[in-house]
Design an enzyme around this catalytic site. Structure first.
Site, PDB file in Angstrom:
ATOM      1  N   HIS A 102       2.218  -1.261   8.695  1.00 45.41           N
ATOM      2  CA  HIS A 102       3.274  -2.183   9.125  1.00 45.41           C
ATOM      3  C   HIS A 102       3.424  -3.321   8.118  1.00 45.41           C
ATOM      4  O   HIS A 102       2.451  -3.825   7.552  1.00 45.41           O
ATOM      5  CB  HIS A 102       2.935  -2.771  10.501  1.00 45.41           C
ATOM      6  CG  HIS A 102       3.086  -1.771  11.616  1.00 45.41           C
ATOM      7  ND1 HIS A 102       4.300  -1.454  12.163  1.00 45.41           N
ATOM      8  CD2 HIS A 102       2.163  -1.041  12.280  1.00 45.41           C
ATOM      9  CE1 HIS A 102       4.122  -0.558  13.117  1.00 45.41           C
ATOM     10  NE2 HIS A 102       2.828  -0.293  13.212  1.00 45.41           N
ATOM     11  N   THR A 155     -11.260   1.156   2.351  1.00 46.09           N
ATOM     12  CA  THR A 155     -10.101   0.287   2.088  1.00 46.09           C
ATOM     13  C   THR A 155      -9.740   0.199   0.611  1.00 46.09           C
ATOM     14  O   THR A 155      -8.677  -0.319   0.279  1.00 46.09           O
ATOM     15  CB  THR A 155     -10.394  -1.124   2.612  1.00 46.09           C
ATOM     16  OG1 THR A 155     -11.557  -1.632   1.932  1.00 46.09           O
ATOM     17  CG2 THR A 155     -10.657  -1.090   4.114  1.00 46.09           C
ATOM     18  N   ARG A 170     -18.673   0.044   1.416  1.00 40.88           N
ATOM     19  CA  ARG A 170     -19.224  -0.529   0.183  1.00 40.88           C
ATOM     20  C   ARG A 170     -20.210   0.449  -0.434  1.00 40.88           C
ATOM     21  O   ARG A 170     -20.817   1.270   0.265  1.00 40.88           O
ATOM     22  CB  ARG A 170     -19.930  -1.859   0.468  1.00 40.88           C
ATOM     23  CG  ARG A 170     -18.973  -2.992   0.838  1.00 40.88           C
ATOM     24  CD  ARG A 170     -19.731  -4.295   0.996  1.00 40.88           C
ATOM     25  NE  ARG A 170     -18.843  -5.439   1.165  1.00 40.88           N
ATOM     26  CZ  ARG A 170     -18.315  -5.809   2.324  1.00 40.88           C
ATOM     27  NH1 ARG A 170     -18.627  -5.147   3.437  1.00 40.88           N
ATOM     28  NH2 ARG A 170     -17.518  -6.868   2.385  1.00 40.88           N
TER      29      ARG A 170
END
Length: 632
Positions: A102, A155, A170
């Site tokens: 979004h 991410t 990570r």
């Protein structure tokens, strides 16, 4: 708007039926896996070979998904394309791939009215392991050889050969080399070419991935398994059509041998120079075997010049067995490969068994002509056998009996280690069928060695594997020597006849020293056997596999074969130190039993009996080299 009706039907079938079939780790799911692959392959932009789409996976219409060879989409995965998946990617259950988001840049209007971003692809490179419930956010790239831990939220990009976990994910550490030193992610081994956007990639027909500049190495690597299984299947069928005018009619296995040999030769000589280095890299067994193979090919022209047609025919029979050993030892790299080879091997045996029972019950069909020597066979009471012979695809029932030793011992082993009720019944039925056919072949020696192998499997579990090599021949030779002294089941005459043949062979070798080096002793052996039997029969071999190797191919051939067999049966240097793996025990017993049975039979006549021994030795070699813990 043009509607692709075929795609609509496939999508309807997948989301209505195939998606809800069990996962592939379920026994029923093993049959659902190829069905889902068949349905989904045309739906994707590109689909490699042997892909796996697990149960309940959602991927929309599949128009924006590309997946490479041997990669999978996990159970209940949720994928929103575009997604690019490389080769050999493992994806755990409930993975989530998100490629849109979004828009939330402005604060003066509600976010629901700002719309969404365009799709931004997720790229997963080769050899990646994705854990359970991993979430991928838009425009991330997972580098080659990486591991993503369970429940991680990715991410940002993951460097090659990294292990990541957590929310957000990570780097925990870098993966290590085989030798133990850390692999730097910025090293040359860690760099990966973007296969999906390279100019060297050209998409061919729908559902397949075709490089514009295709290297033969890739073709051979992707086809190695079906070539191997096709060859193992062909070697179990000794059907030799009788074509008028052909000096050497070829069997199915021999045709497959020359076809596969041509492919391997082209692959080795032109496109895979490194294959030779891989073959000779600290592997004495394969070096010796290759020397044996070269020696036999050198003898081929010599046989032609000497007019030794009989030896040339024996070389033709031996080629499939040699090729089978080379293919299995080179291409069986995993437990899956080993299972596939054993299943194909058993399948060819059952084709022979079904044909044998049909010959026994209906006296039909006989694909091969019955050998004249088979008509003089004695039954289990010592009388001349005048009934119908059970032979399968063989010209003599002894060859059939020897081939049945391995499967009979294999099913004995399965009964000693039952896992579930249904497979136990199946194995019991298979054992009854194979053992019944073994009895109907009237091959006493094969029955004796099967019983010796079964006793060794039962009582030999209390001793080490090395003791098998002493226990099996000791028991077997005691039994056979006893039968030679006592007229039990008419065996006395048969075994004494074997001894006569051996003595005739040794006498012939002393008179023809050139045969010791170059072989070609079939015709002198026939004359010597005629003299040794007081003109009662003429036999062109020693009725002993090891002596036959000298007669046909010379003493160097026997020495090289014995070295290969001993190294395969005793070598433990290739794998890491460990207890004997379960898969090695039955293979060792089968190999030794079939090997000692060949002392009393002309094993190298016919490609199926010789192929069985080298096939089992090759499987044992692969088990010990890779250190499989596979439970048979």
């Amino acid at each position: 708007m043009r509607v692709d009706l075929y795609r609509v039907v496939l999508l309807g079938f997948y989301y209505g039926v195939a998606r809800w079939l069990p996962a592939s780790n379920n026994r029923i799911g093993r049959w659902a896996r190829p069905l889902r692959r068949w349905v989904c392959t045309p739906l994707f932009v590109c689909a490699g070979r042997n892909i796996n789409i697990e149960a309940r996976a959602f991927f929309g219409s599949g128009r924006q998904i590309e997946i490479g060879d041997n990669s999978s989409i996990g159970v209940a995965a949720q994928i929103y394309g575009p997604l690019l998946v490389g080769k050999n990617v493992m994806m755990g259950p409930e993975a989530l791939v998100i490629t849109t988001s979004h828009v939330a840049d402005r604060i003066d209007i509600p976010m629901i009215e700002q719309g969404v971003t365009g799709p931004r692809p997720v790229v997963i490179e080769d050899d990646v392991w994705i854990g359970q419930r991993v979430t991928f956010l838009p425009r991330v790239r997972i580098g080659t050889g990486s591991i993503v831990g369970a429940n991680a939220v990715v991410t940002r990009d993951v460097a090659p050969y990294s292990i990541v976990a957590g929310n957000p994910a990570r780097v925990i550490r870098a993966r290590r080399r085989i030798g133990g030193s850390p692999l730097r992610v910025d090293s040359p081994q860690g760099r990966v070419t973007d296969l999906f956007h390279s100019k060297q990639i050209s998409w061919g027909r729908r559902g397949s991935m075709r490089p514009a500049v295709r290297y033969y190495d890739d073709f051979f690597a992707s086809h190695r398994r079906w070539l191997l299984l096709l060859f193992v299947a062909c070697i179990g069928i000794e059907y030799r059509p009788n074509i008028p005018g052909m000096p050497l009619n070829l069997s199915i296995a021999e045709i497959a041998t020359f076809g596969v040999a041509l492919i391997v030769l082209v692959d080795v000589v032109i496109w895979r120079e490194s294959w030779w280095r891989e073959l000779f890299a600290r592997d004495t067994t394969k070096i010796v075997f290759t020397v044996w193979l070269v020696w036999l090919f050198v003898l081929g022209p010599t046989m032609v010049l000497r007019g030794d047609r009989y030896g040339l025919e024996r070389l033709r029979d031996l080629l499939p067995a040699l090729m089978c050993f080379l293919l299995v030892t080179s291409f069986v790299k995993s437990e899956t490969d080993l299972r596939a080879v054993i299943r194909i091997w058993l399948f060819t045996i059952f084709v022979n068994v079904v044909l044998g029972y049909s010959q026994y019950l209906f006296r039909w069909p006989y694909p091969s002509e019955i050998g004249l020597t088979a008509l003089g066979k004695l039954d289990l009471s010592g009388e001349r056998y005048t009934g119908n012979l059970v032979m399968g695809f063989f010209t003599h029932p002894n060859g059939f009996g020897m081939v049945l030793v391995g499967p009979t011992l294999y099913f004995f082993w399965r009964l000693l280690h039952p896992s579930r009720f249904a497979p136990y019944l199946v194995d019991l039925a298979a054992l009854v069928l194979v053992a019944g056919c073994l009895y109907l072949t009237q091959t006493r020696g094969a029955i004796y060695w099967t019983l010796v192998g079964f006793a060794t499997m039962v009582f030999g579990r209390l001793v080490s594997t090395r003791m098998f090599l002493i226990l099996i021949p000791a028991i077997g030779l005691v039994v056979l020597m006893g039968l030679a002294q006592l007229d039990v089941l008419g065996s006395s005459g048969t075994i004494r006849g074997r001894f006569t043949q051996w003595q005739a062979a040794l006498s012939m070798l002393t008179e023809h020293p050139d045969v010791i080096l170059f072989g070609g002793g079939a015709y002198p052996m026939a004359r010597q056997s005629l003299l040794a039997s007081h003109l009662s029969y003429l036999y062109p071999n020693a009725h002993n596999s090891l002596l036959n190797l000298i007669l046909f191919f010379g003493l160097p051939s026997l020495i090289l074969f014995v070295v290969v067999a001993v190294r395969v049966l005793t070598d433990r240097q290739r794998a890491a130190p460990r207890a004997d793996p379960p898969a090695a025990v039955p293979l060792i017993v089968i190999s030794v039993c079939v090997l000692f049975e060949s002392l009393f039979e002309p094993f190298w006549e016919g490609n199926v009996p010789g192929g069985q021994l080298l096939l089992v030795l090759a499987m044992l070699y692969a088990v010990q080299r890779e250190g499989f813990k596979w439970q048979t």
